[in-house]
Scaffold this motif. Structure first.
Motif, short mmCIF file in Angstrom:
data_model
loop_
_atom_site.label_atom_id
_atom_site.label_comp_id
_atom_site.label_asym_id
_atom_site.label_seq_id
_atom_site.Cartn_x
_atom_site.Cartn_y
_atom_site.Cartn_z
N LEU A 1 -3.09 2.53 -12.81
CA LEU A 1 -2.28 2.99 -11.71
C LEU A 1 -3.46 3.92 -10.97
O LEU A 1 -4.00 3.85 -9.77
CB LEU A 1 -0.88 3.82 -11.72
N ALA A 2 -3.75 5.02 -11.51
CA ALA A 2 -4.59 6.38 -11.10
C ALA A 2 -5.89 5.42 -10.66
O ALA A 2 -6.65 5.99 -9.67
CB ALA A 2 -4.68 7.41 -11.72
N GLN A 3 -6.55 4.69 -11.40
CA GLN A 3 -7.67 3.86 -11.15
C GLN A 3 -7.79 3.31 -9.94
O GLN A 3 -8.64 3.35 -9.24
CB GLN A 3 -8.07 2.92 -12.22
N VAL A 4 -6.56 2.70 -9.48
CA VAL A 4 -6.82 1.67 -8.39
C VAL A 4 -6.41 2.65 -7.17
O VAL A 4 -7.15 2.66 -5.99
CB VAL A 4 -5.34 0.79 -8.38
N GLN A 5 -5.52 3.84 -7.38
CA GLN A 5 -5.33 4.47 -6.33
C GLN A 5 -6.18 5.66 -5.96
O GLN A 5 -6.52 5.95 -4.71
CB GLN A 5 -3.82 5.41 -6.34
N ALA A 6 -6.65 6.47 -7.14
CA ALA A 6 -7.57 7.45 -6.97
C ALA A 6 -9.05 7.11 -6.92
O ALA A 6 -10.03 7.70 -6.17
CB ALA A 6 -7.42 8.64 -8.02
N ARG A 7 -9.55 5.85 -7.89
CA ARG A 7 -10.88 5.52 -8.05
C ARG A 7 -11.26 4.49 -7.09
O ARG A 7 -12.57 4.01 -6.69
CB ARG A 7 -11.40 5.35 -9.34
N LYS A 8 -10.04 3.83 -6.30
CA LYS A 8 -10.28 2.51 -5.51
C LYS A 8 -10.88 1.37 -6.24
O LYS A 8 -11.47 0.74 -5.71
CB LYS A 8 -11.04 3.15 -4.42
N ARG A 9 -10.69 1.37 -7.51
CA ARG A 9 -11.03 0.10 -8.37
C ARG A 9 -10.30 -1.06 -7.90
O ARG A 9 -8.90 -0.83 -7.76
CB ARG A 9 -11.15 0.63 -9.90
N SER A 10 -10.82 -2.21 -8.24
CA SER A 10 -9.97 -3.35 -8.33
C SER A 10 -9.13 -3.56 -9.47
O SER A 10 -9.29 -2.74 -10.29
CB SER A 10 -10.83 -4.42 -8.22
N ARG A 11 -7.89 -4.12 -9.28
CA ARG A 11 -6.91 -4.44 -10.38
C ARG A 11 -7.82 -4.82 -11.38
O ARG A 11 -7.65 -4.49 -12.71
CB ARG A 11 -6.10 -5.35 -10.03
#
Length: 266
Positions: A100-110
């Motif tokens: 979750l935080a990766q996608v929201q905070a780091r803007k990584r793809s799923r």
């Protein structure tokens, strides 16, 4: 990495931090020790602006706190935190919690987030539980997932607020092993804990607090073998006595027995 300059904080008339002066350098492992209510967790929470301060200054990774909301959000991407009670989202799977935080905070793809998550879950021994939900895990397993979640953002600093205090004794060692592995990789760490073995083996410095003040700041060998203050000696002796009551004395506790008996080690 972290600088406290004459930091003070009060809750009403209660002085929880009083004149804190502290510097933490890159790669250092700092363990905060002290009795309950001494200010350890408050000091820790000030590092990522979960708590505000009344006096002095705190600088983390070159940024003076508190800063703007956007600056605080950016800071928290680089300062991971592991809490006492895990704080996993109960309605989300282990994999989703770590993504979750990766996608929201780091803007990584799923897809990228899942790759990072599975790699970290494997490192903490939890890859086989990726599809499970928190309620299906033991406390030690939940805490290992929480550590993987914090590491997923690739932080420069890791904060641990009594990460083993909510665990059954047999689950403590598995979490401490993960923390040992993180320390061995050179991560800058600040840890609030009562695990004396961890403090002695892993810490570069032990910072002992009481009544909102830092009373001692020393390498573990100096602190545990020759504490300078009566308050630190009394604290360590109390820890040994309490462990003795439960029959859970560790090798470290036995080494500290001279603080209880008043006789030096042989």
């Amino acid at each position: 990495m972290i600088v406290f300059e004459n930091v003070g904080k009060s809750y009403g008339s209660h002085r929880v931090l009083d004149g804190i002066q502290l510097e933490i350098h890159a790669g250092e492992k700092i363990v905060l020790l002290g009795p309950s209510g001494s200010g350890k967790s408050t000091l820790l929470r000030c590092i990522n602006a979960l708590e505000s301060i009344d006096e002095g200054h705190i600088t983390v990774l070159g940024q003076r706190l508190p800063g703007t909301k956007a600056q605080v959000q950016n800071l928290r991407r680089d300062v991971g935190m592991v809490f006492q009670n895990f704080n996993l989202f109960p309605h989300m799977s282990v994999l989703d919690n770590v993504c979750l935080a990766q996608v929201q905070a780091r803007k990584r793809s799923r897809a990228e987030a899942e790759t990072v998550a599975m790699d970290l879950l494997a490192k903490v021994g939890m890859a086989h539980k990726a599809k499970a939900f928190p309620m299906q895990l033991s406390g030690g397993q939940q805490q290992r997932v929480a550590i993987a979640r914090a590491l997923a953002l690739r932080p420069q600093i890791m904060l641990f607020d009594e990460p083993t205090s909510a665990l059954d004794p047999e689950m403590v060692s598995e979490v401490l092993q993960v923390m040992n592995d993180i320390a061995a990789q050179g991560m800058t760490m600040v840890v609030v804990t009562h695990e004396m073995d961890f403090a002695r083996k892993v810490a570069d410095r032990v910072v002992f607090m009481d009544q909102g003040r830092i009373l001692e700041d020393a390498p573990p060998a100096s602190f545990f073998n020759r504490p300078r203050t009566d308050r630190a000696r009394a604290f360590l002796a109390h820890v040994v006595r309490e462990r003795a009551k439960t029959g859970q004395l560790s090798p470290m506790d036995l080494e500290l027995a001279h603080l209880v008996t008043g006789h030096p080690q042989a």
